[in-house]
Design a protein around this motif. Structure first.
Motif, PDB file in Angstrom:
ATOM      1  N   UNK A 145       0.826  -1.202   0.000  1.00 56.09           N
ATOM      2  CA  UNK A 145       0.000   0.000   0.000  1.00 56.09           C
ATOM      3  C   UNK A 145       0.864   1.258   0.000  1.00 56.09           C
ATOM      4  N   UNK A 146       1.920   1.263   0.781  1.00 56.77           N
ATOM      5  CA  UNK A 146       2.816   2.422   0.828  1.00 56.77           C
ATOM      6  C   UNK A 146       3.527   2.596  -0.514  1.00 56.77           C
ATOM      7  N   UNK A 147       3.960   1.491  -1.129  1.00 53.35           N
ATOM      8  CA  UNK A 147       4.601   1.579  -2.444  1.00 53.35           C
ATOM      9  C   UNK A 147       3.632   2.103  -3.495  1.00 53.35           C
ATOM     10  N   UNK A 148       2.368   1.686  -3.440  1.00 50.00           N
ATOM     11  CA  UNK A 148       1.373   2.168  -4.389  1.00 50.00           C
ATOM     12  C   UNK A 148       1.147   3.669  -4.225  1.00 50.00           C
ATOM     13  N   UNK A 149       1.033   4.139  -3.000  1.00 50.62           N
ATOM     14  CA  UNK A 149       0.823   5.575  -2.757  1.00 50.62           C
ATOM     15  C   UNK A 149       2.028   6.370  -3.248  1.00 50.62           C
ATOM     16  N   UNK A 150       3.235   5.861  -3.007  1.00 43.50           N
ATOM     17  CA  UNK A 150       4.432   6.554  -3.490  1.00 43.50           C
ATOM     18  C   UNK A 150       4.464   6.607  -5.011  1.00 43.50           C
ATOM     19  N   UNK A 151       4.080   5.520  -5.675  1.00 46.56           N
ATOM     20  CA  UNK A 151       4.071   5.491  -7.140  1.00 46.56           C
ATOM     21  C   UNK A 151       3.053   6.485  -7.696  1.00 46.56           C
ATOM     22  N   UNK A 152       1.884   6.576  -7.078  1.00 46.67           N
ATOM     23  CA  UNK A 152       0.873   7.531  -7.529  1.00 46.67           C
ATOM     24  C   UNK A 152       1.383   8.956  -7.358  1.00 46.67           C
ATOM     25  N   UNK A 153       2.048   9.237  -6.245  1.00 47.86           N
ATOM     26  CA  UNK A 153       2.595  10.578  -6.033  1.00 47.86           C
ATOM     27  C   UNK A 153       3.674  10.913  -7.056  1.00 47.86           C
ATOM     28  N   UNK A 154       4.512   9.960  -7.404  1.00 45.77           N
ATOM     29  CA  UNK A 154       5.557  10.195  -8.418  1.00 45.77           C
ATOM     30  C   UNK A 154       4.928  10.452  -9.780  1.00 45.77           C
ATOM     31  N   UNK A 155       3.904   9.695 -10.133  1.00 45.48           N
ATOM     32  CA  UNK A 155       3.230   9.905 -11.422  1.00 45.48           C
ATOM     33  C   UNK A 155       2.575  11.278 -11.469  1.00 45.48           C
ATOM     34  N   UNK A 156       1.914  11.671 -10.382  1.00 41.17           N
ATOM     35  CA  UNK A 156       1.297  13.001 -10.340  1.00 41.17           C
ATOM     36  C   UNK A 156       2.370  14.073 -10.475  1.00 41.17           C
ATOM     37  N   UNK A 157       3.492  13.897  -9.792  1.00 35.87           N
ATOM     38  CA  UNK A 157       4.582  14.870  -9.868  1.00 35.87           C
ATOM     39  C   UNK A 157       5.101  14.993 -11.296  1.00 35.87           C
ATOM     40  N   UNK A 158       5.305  13.855 -11.959  1.00 33.15           N
ATOM     41  CA  UNK A 158       5.849  13.880 -13.317  1.00 33.15           C
ATOM     42  C   UNK A 158       4.859  14.446 -14.336  1.00 33.15           C
ATOM     43  N   UNK A 159       3.583  14.125 -14.187  1.00 34.19           N
ATOM     44  CA  UNK A 159       2.599  14.527 -15.189  1.00 34.19           C
ATOM     45  C   UNK A 159       1.970  15.897 -14.941  1.00 34.19           C
ATOM     46  N   UNK A 160       1.989  16.363 -13.711  1.00 36.41           N
ATOM     47  CA  UNK A 160       1.301  17.624 -13.400  1.00 36.41           C
ATOM     48  C   UNK A 160       2.274  18.715 -12.989  1.00 36.41           C
ATOM     49  N   UNK A 161       3.137  18.430 -12.049  1.00 33.61           N
ATOM     50  CA  UNK A 161       3.957  19.490 -11.462  1.00 33.61           C
ATOM     51  C   UNK A 161       5.142  19.859 -12.353  1.00 33.61           C
ATOM     52  N   UNK A 162       5.867  18.884 -12.874  1.00 31.98           N
ATOM     53  CA  UNK A 162       7.019  19.209 -13.734  1.00 31.98           C
ATOM     54  C   UNK A 162       6.639  19.988 -14.982  1.00 31.98           C
ATOM     55  N   UNK A 163       5.549  19.622 -15.704  1.00 31.88           N
ATOM     56  CA  UNK A 163       5.187  20.425 -16.881  1.00 31.88           C
ATOM     57  C   UNK A 163       4.824  21.871 -16.558  1.00 31.88           C
ATOM     58  N   UNK A 164       4.387  22.142 -15.337  1.00 26.69           N
ATOM     59  CA  UNK A 164       4.058  23.519 -14.960  1.00 26.69           C
ATOM     60  C   UNK A 164       5.319  24.384 -14.913  1.00 26.69           C
ATOM     61  N   UNK A 165       6.442  23.819 -14.513  1.00 28.06           N
ATOM     62  CA  UNK A 165       7.670  24.585 -14.409  1.00 28.06           C
ATOM     63  C   UNK A 165       8.434  24.654 -15.728  1.00 28.06           C
ATOM     64  N   UNK A 166       8.175  23.716 -16.622  1.00 23.16           N
ATOM     65  CA  UNK A 166       8.856  23.746 -17.927  1.00 23.16           C
ATOM     66  C   UNK A 166       8.175  24.700 -18.879  1.00 23.16           C
ATOM     67  N   UNK A 167       6.882  24.945 -18.633  1.00 19.93           N
ATOM     68  CA  UNK A 167       6.016  25.837 -19.340  1.00 19.93           C
ATOM     69  C   UNK A 167       6.449  26.367 -20.605  1.00 19.93           C
TER      70      UNK A 167
END
Length: 59
Positions: free
Chosen positions: A37-59
């Motif tokens: 469960x902890x590994x799944x939550x970490x993987x979801x957070x990494x995917x959100x970071x890569x798909x949502x947060x990083x593109x905002x800064x590369x703009x």
């Protein structure tokens, strides 16, 4: 037992039921479930970071 109650116990958000039988195999099973469960939550957070947060800064 409900799914949300079990998740709360795995994440240490809720105390365990004292009436529930405690065997060695149940401890192993709950430990592995907690790890997955902890590994799944970490993987979801990494995917959100890569798909949502990083593109905002590369703009």
């Amino acid at each position: 037992m409900g799914i949300l109650k079990q998740l709360a116990e795995y994440l240490y958000l809720r105390k365990k039921d004292p009436d529930q039988p405690r065997t060695q195999w149940m401890k192993y099973m709950h430990g592995m479930n907690r790890i997955s469960l902890i590994m799944f939550i970490m993987a979801v957070l990494i995917i959100i970071f890569k798909l949502v947060i990083l593109p905002m800064f590369r703009g």
